[in-house]
Design a protein around this motif. Sequence first.
Motif, short mmCIF file in Angstrom:
data_model
loop_
_atom_site.label_atom_id
_atom_site.label_comp_id
_atom_site.label_asym_id
_atom_site.label_seq_id
_atom_site.Cartn_x
_atom_site.Cartn_y
_atom_site.Cartn_z
N GLN A 172 79.87 79.37 47.45
CA GLN A 172 79.34 78.03 47.23
C GLN A 172 77.87 77.92 47.64
OE1 GLN A 172 80.74 74.97 50.21
NE2 GLN A 172 82.10 76.63 50.82
N ASP A 173 77.33 78.95 48.34
CA ASP A 173 75.93 78.92 48.76
C ASP A 173 74.98 79.42 47.68
OD1 ASP A 173 76.69 78.08 51.37
OD2 ASP A 173 77.20 80.15 51.87
N ASN B 85 71.12 77.68 52.19
CA ASN B 85 72.28 76.83 51.97
C ASN B 85 73.39 77.15 52.97
OD1 ASN B 85 71.17 75.44 49.77
ND2 ASN B 85 71.92 76.94 48.29
N ARG C 273 75.13 74.63 55.75
CA ARG C 273 76.58 74.42 55.64
C ARG C 273 77.30 74.85 56.93
NH1 ARG C 273 80.24 78.00 54.88
NH2 ARG C 273 78.80 79.58 54.10
N GLU C 274 76.97 76.04 57.43
CA GLU C 274 77.62 76.54 58.63
C GLU C 274 77.30 75.67 59.85
OE1 GLU C 274 79.72 78.92 59.44
OE2 GLU C 274 80.05 79.83 57.49
N GLU D 299 79.61 72.70 59.61
CA GLU D 299 81.01 73.05 59.84
C GLU D 299 81.27 73.37 61.31
OE1 GLU D 299 82.24 76.15 57.20
OE2 GLU D 299 81.73 75.03 55.38
N ARG E 242 84.28 67.26 58.35
CA ARG E 242 84.49 68.62 58.87
C ARG E 242 85.96 69.02 58.81
NH1 ARG E 242 82.18 68.93 64.69
NH2 ARG E 242 82.43 71.19 64.43
N ILE F 16 86.94 69.84 55.30
CA ILE F 16 86.36 71.13 54.88
C ILE F 16 87.13 72.28 55.51
CG2 ILE F 16 84.33 72.60 55.05
CD1 ILE F 16 82.65 69.99 54.80
N THR G 205 84.79 71.23 49.42
CA THR G 205 83.69 72.05 49.92
C THR G 205 82.64 71.16 50.59
OG1 THR G 205 82.39 71.90 47.89
CG2 THR G 205 84.03 73.68 48.03
N PHE G 206 81.74 71.79 51.31
CA PHE G 206 80.65 71.05 51.94
C PHE G 206 79.82 70.31 50.89
CE2 PHE G 206 76.08 71.24 53.27
CZ PHE G 206 76.13 70.20 54.20
N ALA G 207 79.52 71.00 49.78
CA ALA G 207 78.71 70.38 48.72
C ALA G 207 79.41 69.16 48.14
CB ALA G 207 78.42 71.41 47.63
N PRO H 107 70.98 69.58 50.77
CA PRO H 107 70.70 70.15 52.08
C PRO H 107 69.19 70.23 52.32
CG PRO H 107 72.28 71.48 50.87
CD PRO H 107 71.71 70.51 49.89
#
Length: 336
Positions: A57-58, A78, A82-83, A86, A113, A116, A122-124, A136
């Motif tokens: 997804q990144d 990305n 994202r990390e 999370e 969170r 996810i 997903t984060f996106a 982001p």
Amino acid sequence: MASRKTSKSKSMPAEPRPSSSVIIISPRNEVLLLHRVKTSTSYPSAHVFPGGNLSSQDGPCPPVDDIARHSDGPWYRNAAIRELFEESGILLAKDGNSGKMLAVPQEQREAGRRAIHQNELTFAEWLKEQNSAAVPDTEGLIPFTRWLTPIRNPRRYTTQMYLYFLPLPIEIEKPLLDEIPQEGEKEEIQVPTSDGGVEISEARFLPASEWVSMAQKGEAILFPPQFMLLHLMAGFLNQGTPEMESVEELKRQREELMQFIHSGQPPWTEKCICPKAQQISSDGRTVLRLDHPGPELEGTDRKGDTERVVQLKFIKGVPREVVVRWKKDVFEESRL
């Protein structure tokens, strides 16, 4: 023939997996570290910067045989954002149309969170639910070295490190001000939290110098990349008591750190370091050279740090008695 091929493959270093890590600097110039749980598959029980492996997804990361795989790119940026979300709940995102940073209430972030982590979205996807124009804030990330795991390790990573400065108190705008505690409390835009024990047991902002001191006292486990970068930042950030420093002083510290990061040959934004055990010093500590970029980048112009080394003892796989020293001093001692 088959046995010779097997023997050769065993001698080859493991292919490093792409990962990202982000060093978050608070409005008071403190550094965020996460305390990993004992059962973590990476750096168990250690204190680390937020980060992790790249995901599909990144964005598409360059293939294994492409040296661009070991350079800064949108896929690494990305993954860092994202990390960070999370693992700590800190959201670095903005409205792509207005450029304004997003302010999402903590309860809403925590609910995101959990969803996810449970693979419900997903984060996106979660980010778009907050604001259809949300993206982001990858532009705020500043490269600050890349690290390749030593070749002797069975599990290796090629990790892009970034710095990200949260706004100084005077620079914080509405509606982000609504997220800040009242005067006299800790001035942080977003309070970091653990991920509920999935990988992280604690998330804390402390001065870089305090993290270094805790590691040297055996109160925290810092592996060479984290210790090295915290050691460097400690020379610029929080020279006094964070709560007592003026906004002007905090800004000056950041400017001097930025000047340092862009200095050197190559600058710290471009250094690529694959630690290499050189010798055992007189006090029994292993000397790690930092000038080698790793086998994947041999023959390129990528370089590490030629001036410093890390000395440490590994006790049951845990780094102890870690110090950063000038290389010339260490090798002069070895010739005495």
